[in-house]
Enzyme design. Structure first.
Site, mmCIF file in Angstrom:
data_model
loop_
_atom_site.group_PDB
_atom_site.id
_atom_site.type_symbol
_atom_site.label_atom_id
_atom_site.label_comp_id
_atom_site.label_asym_id
_atom_site.label_seq_id
_atom_site.Cartn_x
_atom_site.Cartn_y
_atom_site.Cartn_z
ATOM 1 N N HIS A 136 1.299 -1.098 -0.381
ATOM 2 C CA HIS A 136 0.304 -0.330 -0.200
ATOM 3 C C HIS A 136 0.737 1.343 -0.706
ATOM 4 O O HIS A 136 1.462 1.741 0.883
ATOM 5 C CB HIS A 136 -1.145 -0.115 1.257
ATOM 6 C CG HIS A 136 -2.187 0.816 1.421
ATOM 7 N ND1 HIS A 136 -3.450 1.006 1.220
ATOM 8 C CD2 HIS A 136 -1.532 2.307 1.324
ATOM 9 C CE1 HIS A 136 -4.098 2.079 1.384
ATOM 10 N NE2 HIS A 136 -3.037 3.441 1.461
ATOM 11 N N ASP A 242 -10.163 -3.999 -5.328
ATOM 12 C CA ASP A 242 -9.991 -3.345 -3.918
ATOM 13 C C ASP A 242 -11.546 -3.397 -3.377
ATOM 14 O O ASP A 242 -11.220 -2.345 -2.217
ATOM 15 C CB ASP A 242 -8.974 -1.584 -3.596
ATOM 16 C CG ASP A 242 -8.393 -1.669 -2.488
ATOM 17 O OD1 ASP A 242 -8.592 -2.464 -1.527
ATOM 18 O OD2 ASP A 242 -8.757 -0.232 -2.459
HETATM 19 C C1 NCD Z 1 -9.167 -0.771 2.596
HETATM 20 C C2 NCD Z 1 -10.038 -1.600 3.844
HETATM 21 O O1 NCD Z 1 -11.555 -0.521 4.246
HETATM 22 O O2 NCD Z 1 -9.398 -2.320 4.054
HETATM 23 N N1 NCD Z 1 -10.043 0.236 2.326
HETATM 24 C C3 NCD Z 1 -9.383 1.534 1.191
HETATM 25 O O3 NCD Z 1 -10.031 2.136 1.212
HETATM 26 N N2 NCD Z 1 -9.163 1.255 0.047
HETATM 27 C C4 NCD Z 1 -7.910 -0.837 2.785
HETATM 28 C C5 NCD Z 1 -7.085 -0.618 1.559
HETATM 29 O O4 NCD Z 1 -6.890 -1.066 1.123
HETATM 30 O O5 NCD Z 1 -6.331 0.792 1.868
HETATM 31 ZN ZN ZN Z 2 -7.127 -2.939 -0.235
#
Ligand code: NCD
Ligand code: ZN
Length: 337
Positions: A136, A242
């Site tokens: 990340h 994601d």
């Molecule tokens: C993801 C989560 O909610 O687990 N949230 C997001 O905004 N993408 C975590 C991540 O992948 O950053």
């Molecule tokens: Zn994620």
């Protein structure tokens, strides 16, 4: 022109970045992915994190029991920490990679890495054991610049560990796209939403909490660069939704959780997007072939037929609001085999 619907058949679509959660939420969301995808890379940012063998195998069991008879391969990850060589050797047969979160940059990342230079021994072991590093890539800088500010860290890692496969997760900037062509060992995933929305869609008018995620959507020129690479099926770029479900009361709240839920609409929306850009012939590479080559994996076979037949997105799935809730997508899944 005939008015028969346009059609595309995708063999074994893969979602290379996916949040399944646990318990009741997992029961709601897992079937929505296992229905239409042949596999997915499962993120480890649970509470507590997936960071030991027992937790990993327990989580895999839970996922498998919910997947049931669907054809779907969960590709597991563990949460990066300072692991010993022996621990990594134990993980290796069970995982596709290890996910590194800088501490505190996103949902459930509090136990992430605070100082990268102190964990390079683990990264070196991963290089030796050929375990990919999924990252990340955001700093704690100004929110629109966090990804850009992280890119020198990717360059440092790529130079220092040339045999390590490094995956920049959910890229959002033109600069990240450019990095793909500069380092042989750097790859990336990109989401559906970052190909479609910009910061304007989230905050340009009324605030749209269901479009709030990390990394935050960026500028039109960033979206253009991402879209250009995706519809060209850039060989180092993979689809990773994601898809990150949060219950409605955590999204429509004062202090909205980050994450956009896209799993159930992802393939139809991608077909619509690729059709709009006359790139349907490249969808197979973007949602499956590139990932197979990059990770050297052979997913289970599963054919998904998508057609230009409208699909009305439900308002909710359980207590989660999907992206494009109650709107129509002009493509839908019509057949699975
Ligand atoms: C993801 C989560 O909610 O687990 N949230 C997001 O905004 N993408 C975590 C991540 O992948 O950053
Ligand atoms: Zn994620």
């Amino acid at each position: 022109m005939s008015d028969r619907p346009q059609q595309v058949v995708i063999n074994s679509p893969l979602d290379m970045h996916l949040h399944f959660r646990e318990g009741a939420m997992a029961q709601t969301v897992i079937p929505l992915s296992s229905y239409s995808f042949a596999g997915g890379v499962i993120m480890p940012n649970l509470v507590p994190a997936v960071n030991n063998l027992e937790r990993l195998t327990g989580y895999l069991q839970e996922i498998k029991s919910i997947v049931g008879d669907d054809v779907f391969q969960p590709y597991m990850t563990v949460f990066f920490k300072d692991y010993s060589y022996e621990e990594l050797e134990q993980f290796k047969p069970h995982i596709l990679g290890i996910k590194l979160y800088p501490a505190g940059v996103t949902t459930n990342s509090e136990d992430g890495v605070a100082a990268l230079d102190r964990v390079e021994t683990t990264i070196k072991y991963m290089e030796e054991l050929e375990i990919p590093l999924l990252v990340h890539g955001e700093t704690h800088g100004f929110v629109l610049d966090r990804e850009k500010l992280f890119l020198p860290i990717f360059e440092h890692l790529a130079n220092k560990f040339p045999r390590l496969k490094i995956i920049m997760e959910h890229i959002t900037t033109a600069e990240a796209v450019a990095l793909l062509d500069r380092y042989e060992n750097i790859f990336a995933t990109v989401t559906l939403h970052h190909l479609i929305i910009t910061l304007d869609d989230l905050a340009g008018g009324l605030l749209r909490p269901h479009l709030f995620c990390k990394p935050i959507a960026k500028r039109p020129e960033d979206r253009e660069a991402l879209l250009k690479a995706a519809i060209a099926a850039h060989p180092k770029l993979m689809f990773g939704s994601d898809s990150a479900p949060h219950p409605i009361d955590k999204k429509e709240a004062c202090g909205c959780a980050a994450g956009i839920f896209t799993a159930p609409i992802a393939l139809a929306a991608l077909a619509e997007l690729f059709a709009k850009h006359n790139a349907l012939d490249r969808l197979q590479a973007f949602v499956s072939d590139n990932a197979q080559k990059i990770y050297d994996i052979i997913p289970p076979q599963k054919f998904i037929t998508l057609e230009s037949i409208p699909f009305k997105v439900p308002a909710t799935y359980g207590d989660v609001v999907p992206m494009f809730a109650e709107r129509e997508i002009s493509w839908s899944i019509t057949k699975l085999f």
